[in-house]
Scaffold this motif. Sequence first.
Motif, short mmCIF file in Angstrom:
data_model
loop_
_atom_site.label_atom_id
_atom_site.label_comp_id
_atom_site.label_asym_id
_atom_site.label_seq_id
_atom_site.Cartn_x
_atom_site.Cartn_y
_atom_site.Cartn_z
N GLU A 159 -15.26 -79.00 78.78
CA GLU A 159 -16.39 -78.58 79.65
C GLU A 159 -16.09 -77.00 78.56
O GLU A 159 -17.33 -76.02 79.02
CB GLU A 159 -15.85 -77.87 81.92
CG GLU A 159 -16.28 -79.20 81.87
CD GLU A 159 -16.10 -79.41 83.35
OE1 GLU A 159 -15.68 -78.62 84.26
OE2 GLU A 159 -16.70 -80.18 84.28
N GLN B 108 -11.10 -83.64 80.89
CA GLN B 108 -12.62 -82.56 81.66
C GLN B 108 -13.08 -81.44 81.71
O GLN B 108 -13.85 -80.96 80.83
CB GLN B 108 -12.48 -83.57 82.80
CG GLN B 108 -14.35 -83.53 83.17
CD GLN B 108 -15.14 -83.50 82.18
OE1 GLN B 108 -15.00 -84.86 81.72
NE2 GLN B 108 -16.31 -82.80 82.01
N GLU B 109 -11.43 -80.64 81.99
CA GLU B 109 -11.25 -79.29 81.93
C GLU B 109 -11.66 -78.55 80.67
O GLU B 109 -12.43 -77.86 80.46
CB GLU B 109 -10.36 -78.76 82.45
CG GLU B 109 -10.06 -78.98 83.48
CD GLU B 109 -8.60 -78.23 84.68
OE1 GLU B 109 -9.12 -77.97 85.64
OE2 GLU B 109 -8.07 -78.36 83.85
N LEU C 115 -4.60 -78.84 80.46
CA LEU C 115 -5.57 -78.44 80.40
C LEU C 115 -6.32 -80.00 80.74
O LEU C 115 -5.62 -80.65 80.19
CB LEU C 115 -6.89 -77.54 79.99
CG LEU C 115 -6.91 -76.10 80.29
CD1 LEU C 115 -8.16 -76.04 78.83
CD2 LEU C 115 -7.53 -75.92 81.54
N ARG C 116 -6.58 -80.51 81.72
CA ARG C 116 -6.64 -81.32 81.94
C ARG C 116 -8.20 -81.95 81.57
O ARG C 116 -8.58 -81.07 80.80
CB ARG C 116 -7.55 -82.01 83.49
CG ARG C 116 -6.67 -82.67 84.47
CD ARG C 116 -7.69 -82.29 86.17
NE ARG C 116 -6.69 -83.03 86.58
CZ ARG C 116 -6.21 -83.89 87.00
NH1 ARG C 116 -6.56 -85.16 86.89
NH2 ARG C 116 -4.96 -83.79 88.30
#
Length: 139
Positions: free
Chosen positions: A53, A49-50, A46-47
């Motif tokens: 979140e 930022q992802e 996952l990035r």
Amino acid sequence: MTWDRFVLLYARVETELAKALQRGHGLGLSEYRALKRLAAAPDGELRMQELAEAVGLNQSSVTRLIARLEEAGLTRRDLCAADRRGVYSVITGEGRARLGEASPTYERSLETALDRAGTDPELQPLVAAVRGLGVAAGR
């Protein structure tokens, strides 16, 4: 107030889960959740930022979290091939193994925490609602 009871239930359950994961597997609750999200993601990545979140952390906190997981060999970072500025966190084989070992502890501890909270008459309706959602059954 229902919200206050919810916050109390949440705090009790989180405390039980955190203690059990730390004691049994050397993982913090956020670390466990990050590994779980990474394991479920396509290609195990996952990035950043992802991931932030997904586990409810800000960018700075998830960066520190991933640094701890990398140091333990449970994740690694990778650059996005299409956008060299994008950084991914990738679960390693060791990370998958640790998650597999910790998941039964997490599920048992969740059941135990809900059982204990369910003895409090004020929390019984919330515990029943959580169980009705299948949360404790890992669904």
